[in-house]
Motif scaffolding. Structure first.
Motif, short mmCIF file in Angstrom:
data_model
loop_
_atom_site.label_atom_id
_atom_site.label_comp_id
_atom_site.label_asym_id
_atom_site.label_seq_id
_atom_site.Cartn_x
_atom_site.Cartn_y
_atom_site.Cartn_z
N GLY A 76 16.97 31.60 1.01
CA GLY A 76 16.95 31.50 -0.36
C GLY A 76 17.03 30.29 -0.89
O GLY A 76 16.40 29.07 -0.36
N THR A 77 17.54 29.98 -2.14
CA THR A 77 17.66 28.77 -2.72
C THR A 77 18.83 28.06 -2.71
O THR A 77 19.85 28.75 -2.91
N GLN A 78 18.73 26.95 -2.49
CA GLN A 78 20.14 26.01 -2.81
C GLN A 78 19.68 24.66 -3.38
O GLN A 78 18.74 24.25 -2.97
N ILE A 79 20.64 24.20 -4.20
CA ILE A 79 20.44 23.03 -4.76
C ILE A 79 21.26 21.93 -4.23
O ILE A 79 22.51 22.26 -4.29
N LYS A 80 20.74 20.67 -3.69
CA LYS A 80 21.69 19.75 -3.06
C LYS A 80 21.06 18.51 -3.57
O LYS A 80 19.96 18.17 -4.04
N MET A 81 21.84 17.35 -3.39
CA MET A 81 21.80 16.09 -3.48
C MET A 81 21.06 15.41 -2.55
O MET A 81 21.58 15.69 -1.30
N ILE A 82 20.00 14.45 -2.78
CA ILE A 82 19.43 13.94 -1.62
C ILE A 82 19.81 12.39 -1.87
O ILE A 82 19.32 11.94 -3.12
N LYS A 83 20.57 11.57 -1.00
CA LYS A 83 20.67 10.18 -0.98
C LYS A 83 19.79 9.27 -0.17
O LYS A 83 19.64 9.71 0.99
N GLY A 84 19.27 8.39 -0.61
CA GLY A 84 18.47 7.66 0.24
C GLY A 84 17.79 6.40 -0.34
O GLY A 84 18.29 5.86 -1.85
N GLY A 100 7.54 -3.45 -2.74
CA GLY A 100 8.38 -4.28 -2.09
C GLY A 100 9.93 -4.07 -2.22
O GLY A 100 10.70 -5.15 -1.70
N VAL A 101 10.36 -3.41 -3.18
CA VAL A 101 11.73 -3.41 -3.72
C VAL A 101 12.47 -2.02 -3.33
O VAL A 101 11.71 -0.98 -3.37
N SER A 102 13.43 -2.10 -2.50
CA SER A 102 14.42 -1.05 -1.97
C SER A 102 15.43 -0.77 -2.91
O SER A 102 16.05 -1.59 -3.31
N LYS A 103 15.62 0.52 -3.41
CA LYS A 103 16.83 0.85 -4.34
C LYS A 103 17.21 2.22 -3.91
O LYS A 103 16.48 2.96 -3.57
N ASP A 104 18.62 2.33 -3.87
CA ASP A 104 19.36 3.39 -3.45
C ASP A 104 19.35 4.42 -4.54
O ASP A 104 19.48 3.93 -5.81
N ILE A 105 18.92 5.67 -4.52
CA ILE A 105 18.86 6.56 -5.46
C ILE A 105 19.41 7.98 -4.94
O ILE A 105 19.68 8.16 -3.61
N GLU A 106 19.68 8.83 -5.74
CA GLU A 106 20.19 10.25 -5.67
C GLU A 106 19.29 11.13 -6.43
O GLU A 106 19.09 10.90 -7.58
N ILE A 107 18.69 12.13 -5.74
CA ILE A 107 17.72 13.04 -6.30
C ILE A 107 18.40 14.42 -6.27
O ILE A 107 18.67 15.11 -5.11
N LYS A 108 18.60 15.15 -7.42
CA LYS A 108 18.98 16.48 -7.22
C LYS A 108 17.64 17.57 -6.94
O LYS A 108 16.68 17.32 -7.69
N THR A 109 17.72 18.23 -5.97
CA THR A 109 16.77 18.79 -5.22
C THR A 109 16.79 20.27 -4.91
O THR A 109 17.91 20.79 -4.63
N LYS A 110 15.82 21.26 -5.27
CA LYS A 110 15.86 22.41 -5.12
C LYS A 110 15.19 22.79 -3.75
O LYS A 110 14.16 22.39 -3.61
N PRO A 115 0.79 -1.24 -0.11
CA PRO A 115 0.06 -0.05 0.10
C PRO A 115 0.83 1.26 -0.14
O PRO A 115 0.53 2.28 -0.46
N LYS A 116 2.09 1.27 0.41
CA LYS A 116 2.99 2.42 0.56
C LYS A 116 4.06 2.41 -0.11
O LYS A 116 4.79 1.26 -0.53
N ALA A 117 4.60 3.64 -0.40
CA ALA A 117 5.82 3.86 -1.19
C ALA A 117 6.84 4.84 -0.15
O ALA A 117 5.97 5.55 0.55
N THR A 118 7.98 4.58 0.24
CA THR A 118 8.84 5.17 1.44
C THR A 118 10.17 5.47 0.91
O THR A 118 10.48 4.97 -0.03
N PHE A 119 10.59 6.66 1.35
CA PHE A 119 11.92 7.20 1.24
C PHE A 119 12.47 7.56 2.14
O PHE A 119 11.94 8.28 2.97
N GLN A 120 13.77 7.11 2.45
CA GLN A 120 14.43 7.56 3.61
C GLN A 120 15.87 8.00 3.26
O GLN A 120 16.48 7.08 2.48
N GLY A 121 16.22 9.21 3.52
CA GLY A 121 17.59 9.54 3.08
C GLY A 121 18.19 10.78 3.82
O GLY A 121 17.63 10.97 4.91
N LYS A 122 19.25 11.23 3.16
CA LYS A 122 19.91 12.25 3.68
C LYS A 122 20.26 13.37 2.78
O LYS A 122 20.67 13.26 1.50
N ILE A 123 20.20 14.72 3.28
CA ILE A 123 20.49 15.76 2.43
C ILE A 123 21.84 16.09 2.53
O ILE A 123 22.24 16.42 3.70
#
Lengths: 181, 149
Positions: free
Chosen positions: A107-115, A121-131, A90-98
């Protein structure tokens, strides 16, 4: 008496500090797009839950898969019953670190979030460029990332393979408020 | 001319007429829906909860459970907002908790929603989607009080 009062003050101030270190989004928006020559599919979930621990720079996201709204009922039915199996997952989850998150920068900063993103049912490590926008302590996080259907063991019947893109574009926007309990 | 009209009128077989009726019914049903979820109707009799009861509920997709069904929830308005261009009412209960009920309103509820104030005690009917920290209801409506007239 004075010592008791001091202890109480310390406990209270600790409580206030630990809550103010967290910000919460109850109505985060996550949408996804699948573009193919046969049809375009778009869905939107406006009740995604997220918490950021500002001191640790950690972020958690939680969403109900059956809360995605589609243009057509049939698309929603296929998504929930055949592909995502939202009765089982029923759920999708993300746990990570900025990474290198500066909570004091206005103001604005662009950072990567890894998690780890867990879906179907499948967990995958991803990196997301985030504003990240910080307006006097009101944080807004937004961005877009690509995800592959095959990475999450989602089986598309050969007959419908042309209707669903192999790579899905996921957009997100979270507006956080101070966490108050 | 008359003959050709008659020929045209006779060109529909019963099977074709049934097919046309099915198409019209299908199109009619589709035009009624606001989005991919079913429309919540005022007349529908549903299970009722207050906010404190529903946030403690253990809802699953089991046959006898309420996920994807319409429920009625009573609570106090903590917030009304238009985040993401969605009209949303957030209800709180009487217990001291950070868990709330989030009601994503149907578009036709705009006038009713605009007349509400924070702190009002209301009932909301919507499709129960499940629980994160908060309980999520979609396609919500505010049932109007029934009159005897």
């Amino acid at each position: 008496m004075n010592k008791s009062f001091l202890a109480l003050l310390l406990i209270l101030s600790f409580g206030i500090t630990s809550n103010s270190e967290k910000v919460i989004a109850r109505q985060g928006q996550v949408s996804f797009f699948s573009y193919t020559s046969v049809e375009n599919i778009k869905a939107e979930n406006n009740q995604v839950y997220s918490i950021i621990n500002l001191q640790e720079g950690t972020i958690a996201v939680d969403m109900l898969m059956n809360a995605f709204v589609f243009e057509k009922a049939l698309m929603r039915e296929h998504f929930n019953e055949s592909y995502i199996e939202s009765d089982i997952y029923p759920k999708a989850t993300f746990q990570g670190k900025i990474i290198d998150f500066d909570t004091n920068a206005q103001g604005t900063q662009i950072k990567m979030i890894k998690g780890a993103f867990k879906m179907h049912g499948v967990s995958k490590d991803i990196e997301i460029k985030t504003k990240i926008e910080n307006n006097n302590g009101s944080y807004t996080l937004s961005g877009v990332f690509e995800t592959f259907v095959k990475d999450y063991n989602i089986n598309i019947p050969p007959l419908l393979a042309g209707n669903i893109a192999k790579s899905i574009a996921v957009n997100f926007k979270f507006e956080y408020q101070p966490y108050e309990n | 001319m008359q003959r050709s009209l008659n020929t045209y009128q006779l060109s529909f077989t019963p099977k074709q007429i049934i097919a046309l009726i099915v198409i019209f019914v299908f199109l009619g049903l589709n035009s009624c829906s606001e989005n991919s979820d079913k429309i919540v109707r005022e007349s529908l009799d549903v299970e009722q909860f207050n906010v404190d009861q529903i946030i403690e509920g253990d809802f699953t997709f089991d046959e006898d459970n309420l996920i994807e069904n319409v429920v009625l929830v009573e609570g106090v308005i903590q917030d009304i907002n238009n985040l993401n261009n969605r009209s949303t009412i957030i209800l709180k209960g009487k217990k001291d908790t950070d868990r709330l009920v989030i009601c994503d309103m149907q578009k036709n509820q705009k006038l009713t929603t605009n007349s509400l104030n924070l702190g009002d005690e209301i009932s909301v009917k919507g499709i129960l989607k499940g629980t994160l920290n908060d309980v999520i209801l979609l396609n919500c409506i505010i049932p109007q009080p029934k009159t005897n007239e």
